[in-house]
Design a protein around this motif. Structure first.
Motif, mmCIF file in Angstrom:
data_model
loop_
_atom_site.group_PDB
_atom_site.id
_atom_site.type_symbol
_atom_site.label_atom_id
_atom_site.label_comp_id
_atom_site.label_asym_id
_atom_site.label_seq_id
_atom_site.Cartn_x
_atom_site.Cartn_y
_atom_site.Cartn_z
ATOM 1 N N ALA A 1 0.829 -1.208 0.000
ATOM 2 C CA ALA A 1 0.000 0.000 0.000
ATOM 3 C C ALA A 1 0.861 1.254 0.000
ATOM 4 O O ALA A 1 0.557 2.240 -0.691
ATOM 5 N N HIS A 2 1.947 1.250 0.759
ATOM 6 C CA HIS A 2 2.840 2.417 0.802
ATOM 7 C C HIS A 2 3.462 2.668 -0.571
ATOM 8 O O HIS A 2 3.519 3.814 -1.039
ATOM 9 N N ARG A 3 3.903 1.619 -1.240
ATOM 10 C CA ARG A 3 4.557 1.782 -2.543
ATOM 11 C C ARG A 3 3.564 2.301 -3.584
ATOM 12 O O ARG A 3 3.897 3.186 -4.384
ATOM 13 N N LEU A 4 2.356 1.755 -3.592
ATOM 14 C CA LEU A 4 1.387 2.151 -4.609
ATOM 15 C C LEU A 4 0.890 3.580 -4.403
ATOM 16 O O LEU A 4 0.732 4.337 -5.363
ATOM 17 N N THR A 5 0.636 3.972 -3.159
ATOM 18 C CA THR A 5 0.102 5.309 -2.907
ATOM 19 C C THR A 5 1.156 6.395 -3.047
ATOM 20 O O THR A 5 0.834 7.521 -3.445
ATOM 21 N N GLU A 6 2.415 6.098 -2.738
ATOM 22 C CA GLU A 6 3.459 7.102 -2.873
ATOM 23 C C GLU A 6 3.768 7.419 -4.333
ATOM 24 O O GLU A 6 4.203 8.524 -4.661
ATOM 25 N N ARG A 7 3.544 6.474 -5.241
ATOM 26 C CA ARG A 7 3.919 6.648 -6.637
ATOM 27 C C ARG A 7 2.738 6.936 -7.563
ATOM 28 O O ARG A 7 2.952 7.187 -8.748
ATOM 29 N N ASN A 8 1.505 6.890 -7.043
ATOM 30 C CA ASN A 8 0.342 7.038 -7.914
ATOM 31 C C ASN A 8 -0.711 7.915 -7.242
ATOM 32 O O ASN A 8 -1.011 7.743 -6.052
ATOM 33 N N ALA A 9 -1.258 8.837 -8.025
ATOM 34 C CA ALA A 9 -2.336 9.694 -7.534
ATOM 35 C C ALA A 9 -3.679 9.003 -7.599
ATOM 36 O O ALA A 9 -4.629 9.430 -6.939
ATOM 37 N N LEU A 10 -3.779 7.948 -8.399
ATOM 38 C CA LEU A 10 -5.021 7.191 -8.531
ATOM 39 C C LEU A 10 -4.698 5.706 -8.469
ATOM 40 O O LEU A 10 -3.854 5.216 -9.211
ATOM 41 N N VAL A 11 -5.364 4.997 -7.568
ATOM 42 C CA VAL A 11 -5.240 3.547 -7.452
ATOM 43 C C VAL A 11 -6.633 2.960 -7.628
ATOM 44 O O VAL A 11 -7.564 3.322 -6.904
ATOM 45 N N VAL A 12 -6.769 2.063 -8.599
ATOM 46 C CA VAL A 12 -8.064 1.484 -8.937
ATOM 47 C C VAL A 12 -8.051 0.002 -8.580
ATOM 48 O O VAL A 12 -7.132 -0.733 -8.961
ATOM 49 N N LEU A 13 -9.068 -0.424 -7.862
ATOM 50 C CA LEU A 13 -9.226 -1.821 -7.457
ATOM 51 C C LEU A 13 -10.557 -2.356 -7.964
ATOM 52 O O LEU A 13 -11.472 -1.591 -8.290
ATOM 53 N N GLU A 14 -10.653 -3.676 -7.986
ATOM 54 C CA GLU A 14 -11.935 -4.296 -8.243
ATOM 55 C C GLU A 14 -12.761 -4.312 -6.963
ATOM 56 O O GLU A 14 -12.230 -4.533 -5.869
ATOM 57 N N ASP A 15 -14.039 -4.081 -7.099
ATOM 58 C CA ASP A 15 -14.953 -4.122 -5.954
ATOM 59 C C ASP A 15 -15.327 -5.575 -5.697
ATOM 60 O O ASP A 15 -16.348 -6.070 -6.174
ATOM 61 N N LEU A 16 -14.479 -6.264 -4.943
ATOM 62 C CA LEU A 16 -14.662 -7.693 -4.694
ATOM 63 C C LEU A 16 -15.349 -7.905 -3.354
ATOM 64 O O LEU A 16 -14.893 -7.394 -2.325
ATOM 65 N N ARG A 17 -16.431 -8.648 -3.353
ATOM 66 C CA ARG A 17 -17.144 -9.015 -2.132
ATOM 67 C C ARG A 17 -16.569 -10.330 -1.618
ATOM 68 O O ARG A 17 -17.055 -11.419 -1.926
ATOM 69 N N THR A 18 -15.503 -10.231 -0.836
ATOM 70 C CA THR A 18 -14.800 -11.437 -0.411
ATOM 71 C C THR A 18 -15.656 -12.319 0.481
ATOM 72 O O THR A 18 -15.507 -13.544 0.474
ATOM 73 N N ARG A 19 -16.558 -11.736 1.245
ATOM 74 C CA ARG A 19 -17.411 -12.559 2.107
ATOM 75 C C ARG A 19 -18.319 -13.445 1.269
ATOM 76 O O ARG A 19 -18.534 -14.620 1.589
ATOM 77 N N ASN A 20 -18.870 -12.906 0.187
ATOM 78 C CA ASN A 20 -19.712 -13.710 -0.684
ATOM 79 C C ASN A 20 -18.886 -14.699 -1.505
ATOM 80 O O ASN A 20 -19.326 -15.820 -1.783
ATOM 81 N N MET A 21 -17.692 -14.284 -1.898
ATOM 82 C CA MET A 21 -16.860 -15.145 -2.731
ATOM 83 C C MET A 21 -16.319 -16.347 -1.968
ATOM 84 O O MET A 21 -15.980 -17.372 -2.587
ATOM 85 N N THR A 22 -16.212 -16.247 -0.647
ATOM 86 C CA THR A 22 -15.635 -17.333 0.144
ATOM 87 C C THR A 22 -16.682 -18.145 0.880
ATOM 88 O O THR A 22 -16.363 -18.841 1.849
ATOM 89 N N ARG A 23 -17.921 -18.088 0.437
ATOM 90 C CA ARG A 23 -18.940 -18.949 1.027
ATOM 91 C C ARG A 23 -18.735 -20.391 0.587
ATOM 92 O O ARG A 23 -18.291 -20.656 -0.523
ATOM 93 N N SER A 24 -19.096 -21.318 1.458
ATOM 94 C CA SER A 24 -18.909 -22.728 1.158
ATOM 95 C C SER A 24 -19.875 -23.172 0.071
ATOM 96 O O SER A 24 -21.013 -22.685 -0.033
ATOM 97 N N ALA A 25 -19.421 -24.111 -0.754
ATOM 98 C CA ALA A 25 -20.284 -24.680 -1.789
ATOM 99 C C ALA A 25 -21.328 -25.593 -1.152
ATOM 100 O O ALA A 25 -21.133 -26.147 -0.064
ATOM 101 N N LYS A 26 -22.438 -25.764 -1.820
ATOM 102 C CA LYS A 26 -23.510 -26.607 -1.311
ATOM 103 C C LYS A 26 -23.165 -28.074 -1.517
ATOM 104 O O LYS A 26 -22.507 -28.453 -2.479
ATOM 105 N N GLY A 27 -23.660 -28.900 -0.588
ATOM 106 C CA GLY A 27 -23.406 -30.330 -0.668
ATOM 107 C C GLY A 27 -22.395 -30.777 0.367
ATOM 108 O O GLY A 27 -22.036 -30.038 1.295
#
Length: 406
Positions: free
Chosen positions: A254-280
């Protein structure tokens, strides 16, 4: 600007026992207050902090064990409970289990704490009902203390200060025209649109083998036994080192990216939904529960959400704008011709466009698409991701007293 400082405490046996007792009392107040709120909600009513604080003061005369912990710690527990109930809803707030919850308590009155530096390595702080407590000065305090939280992590106790360092967010970044897109993955933790890639192993092979042996040993031990507690302590030690390495990696990145860039773009990832257990079940034919569990461990092990939090916190000091954009088709879109085709991603690391033949690393290609989406968002002036700020709990009680009673 409010920021956090965490130090390891050097407690005596008596002080450690008192901290354990303070944590138990605060846990009991939390669970009792939550049960009361749920009982009110069942009747269609509502109870707020002001009423619960008044009842807590009355209960101290009937229950002597409540007087063991500092009074403002108990009031701050009700403040935190009120805030989380208003934010997430009464029924989504979790109980504080005696087995799973690590003891902690918050001291909101930072102006009443005396902090002295003993030498280059050690300092001490005077805490209510604990007296002088020494702590290891691993980094300078660098500001005025607003509040403190004492918590146990494994076999050690720590104090976390909320500090006003007197700094402000710059109006403009040092490189105002710079920007980078960041793709977070399970094979490579961070891949940037400029081709920079960063990854790190947070556990060694020896630690993984030892942790598995400890899990097998734990399954054969009797609950509540001394040997089981020793095994759990050894497991916490390994997981604690892994957690510290992940936090260090996220903070450095985070320090390296913010010190060298005025704009940092990420994907809006819902990790809680993505890490739910599969059914079965695992034994069920055609079930992908085992594979999904492995993917979930990989996602959580890379610290996706922790990296986003570190970026937003660090961006306050550099003036960087952190934007989260939808993750739709970023890995299937060609960054050169914008053609979308799932077949263009030949493997985890290789991307070859079926339309124009453009070839490059798949993660870097996704990061370039993320940057393009972020530039489109900022051009429209829609910054949906705000900068994170540190919580200042010291003034919450006065604000809550002004709220209406329902």
């Amino acid at each position: 600007m409010l920021t956090g400082r965490r130090y390891r405490l050097n407690l005596s046996d008596e002080q450690a026992a008192r901290c354990e007792e303070f944590g138990r009392v605060c846990r009991a107040v939390w669970n009792t207050g939550l049960e009361q709120r749920r009982a009110y909600r069942r009747r269609g009513a509502w109870v707020n902090y002001r009423q619960q604080a008044a009842e807590l003061a009355e209960s101290k005369s009937e229950h002597e064990w409540l007087n063991a912990a500092p009074g403002h710690c108990l009031q701050q527990t009700l403040v935190d409970l009120d805030k989380v109930c208003r934010t997430h809803g009464t029924w989504k707030v979790r109980w504080r289990s005696a087995r799973r919850w690590e003891p902690s308590f918050r001291l909101p009155e930072g102006n009443k704490m005396l902090i002295e530096r003993l030498n280059r390595r050690w300092g001490r702080v005077r805490l209510p009902k604990l007296g002088w407590v020494t702590f290891r000065i691993s980094h300078p305090l660098g500001g005025v203390v607003r509040s403190a939280t004492v918590s146990r992590d494994g076999n050690h106790w720590y104090v976390s200060f909320v500090v006003d360092d007197g700094k402000t967010t710059p109006k403009e970044h040092a490189w105002p025209d710079s920007g980078v897109g960041v793709d977070r993955g399970v094979v490579v933790a961070v891949a940037c649109s400029d081709g920079w890639m960063r990854d790190r192993r947070f556990t060694t092979r020896g630690e993984i083998k030892r942790y598995r042996r400890l899990q097998q040993k734990l399954a054969r031990q009797k609950k509540g036994s001394a040997s089981r507690r020793q095994t759990l302590a050894a497991m916490r030690s390994i997981s604690g080192r892994e957690r510290d390495r992940r936090a260090d990696f996220c903070a450095w990145t985070a320090h390296r990216l913010t010190e060298r860039n005025a704009l940092v773009v990420l994907e809006d990832l819902r990790t809680r939904n993505m890490t739910r257990s599969a059914k079965g079940t695992v034994e069920q034919p055609g079930s992908n529960v085992k594979a999904k569990a492995g993917l979930n461990r990989s996602i959580l092990g890379k610290g996706w959400r922790q990296l986003a939090t570190a970026l937003k916190g660090r961006a306050r000091y550099s003036g960087t704008t952190v934007v989260e954009v939808p993750a739709w088709f970023t890995s299937q879109t060609c960054s050169a011709c914008a053609a979308v085709d799932p077949g263009s991603r030949e493997s985890q690391a290789r991307f070859r466009c079926t339309h124009c033949g453009h070839t490059m690393n798949a993660d870097v290609n996704a990061a370039r698409n993320i940057l393009a989406a972020g530039l489109a968002v900022t051009a429209c002036g829609d910054l949906d991701a705000g900068r994170s700020v540190k919580q200042e709990p010291a003034g919450n009680r006065e604000e809550l007293l002004l709220q209406p009673t329902y």
